[in-house]
Scaffold this active site. Structure first.
Site, mmCIF file in Angstrom:
data_model
loop_
_atom_site.group_PDB
_atom_site.id
_atom_site.type_symbol
_atom_site.label_atom_id
_atom_site.label_comp_id
_atom_site.label_asym_id
_atom_site.label_seq_id
_atom_site.Cartn_x
_atom_site.Cartn_y
_atom_site.Cartn_z
ATOM 1 N N GLY B 32 0.843 -1.186 0.000
ATOM 2 C CA GLY B 32 0.000 0.000 0.000
ATOM 3 C C GLY B 32 0.880 1.239 0.000
ATOM 4 O O GLY B 32 2.078 1.152 0.290
ATOM 5 N N TYR B 33 0.285 2.375 -0.309
ATOM 6 C CA TYR B 33 1.055 3.597 -0.482
ATOM 7 C C TYR B 33 0.690 4.639 0.572
ATOM 8 O O TYR B 33 -0.489 4.919 0.805
ATOM 9 C CB TYR B 33 0.840 4.136 -1.896
ATOM 10 C CG TYR B 33 1.411 3.168 -2.904
ATOM 11 C CD1 TYR B 33 2.741 3.245 -3.283
ATOM 12 C CD2 TYR B 33 0.646 2.114 -3.397
ATOM 13 C CE1 TYR B 33 3.291 2.312 -4.150
ATOM 14 C CE2 TYR B 33 1.185 1.164 -4.263
ATOM 15 C CZ TYR B 33 2.514 1.284 -4.637
ATOM 16 O OH TYR B 33 3.065 0.349 -5.471
ATOM 17 N N LEU B 34 1.723 5.198 1.204
ATOM 18 C CA LEU B 34 1.511 6.237 2.209
ATOM 19 C C LEU B 34 1.307 7.590 1.555
ATOM 20 O O LEU B 34 0.499 8.396 1.996
ATOM 21 C CB LEU B 34 2.714 6.312 3.156
ATOM 22 C CG LEU B 34 2.907 5.133 4.115
ATOM 23 C CD1 LEU B 34 4.181 5.329 4.930
ATOM 24 C CD2 LEU B 34 1.702 4.994 5.044
#
Lengths: 153, 153
Positions: B32-34
């Protein structure tokens, strides 16, 4: 109950420096940004020997904040990626009743800029905060004074 | 000498699955991407018991990449922040002469999508790569097939 990942904060300019500033505990902070999109950013910070990585998302006054301590090795790998998006400041911790005002004296390309931040345990204490007389105009959410912006200019 | 923070990579669609895919070593990946701005992104990934945080910046074919291992506790603090920007896939590691083709079979909202990636030790081996006949059209740098995009759609 306080949401441990919610940061409630206000930011102000100052009218004048509090007296005898040097007597308050203070620390030099270096921080930089790995990525900043319109809603969120990822920040690296070193304060003394403490290194952290922090995720923040949402409007200035009430934000999701998630922070982890980094080892020196973890920090050393990531820090070079913040080039071009860094700032340094000295932070003074000034007690104010049951709160702490963080007074940030910026360095480098932001020399001359001084901002005060207050973090609150809840929205009620945020609303009712009575700033001391050396605090000036509120700039919460003003982009010009966001640290992401100050780091990238 | 290889720059340890430079990732040279190409990405392809496939014409058909290699035979007996299950015999190759493989692992389920959740990532997932912050944050993802136009130039850079910060990714969290869990593969088996291994958790990592990765910074990438630059054009698809040749990117700055910096990665650290995270402890389970560090990962647990940050992972919730990737909600709405996640994907899962099973990655197969397929030897191809002195290289490894990573075949990603996507799950969830990307069900049906299969992509092949090859990482190269240098720009010469990247240029001269001769894909096996089951590899199809190259999509290196095509936004539709970037993992950031696939995670956010």
């Amino acid at each position: 109950m306080k949401n441990q990942h919610l940061e409630i904060e206000r930011k102000f300019l100052i009218r004048r420096l509090p007296r005898n500033l040097g007597r308050y505990s203070h620390a030099r902070i270096a921080q930089g940004y790995l990525a900043a999109d319109r809603g969120a950013h990822v920040r690296l910070r070193r304060k003394g020997r403490i290194s952290t990585l922090t995720f923040k998302r949402g409007p200035a006054r009430s934000r999701e904040e998630r922070e982890i301590r980094l080892t020196a090795d973890q920090f050393a790998v990531l820090w070079p990626a913040t080039r071009g998006a860094r700032l340094t400041k000295t932070r003074y911790y000034i007690p104010c009743r049951d709160l702490t005002i963080e007074l940030d004296v910026y360095h480098g390309s932001n020399d001359g800029l001084i901002l005060a931040e207050v973090e609150f345990p809840g929205s009620e204490s945020c609303r009712s905060f009575q700033p001391p007389d050396w605090i000036g105009r509120e700039v919460t959410g003003v982009k010009r004074y966001s640290n992401v912006r100050l780091a990238c200019d």
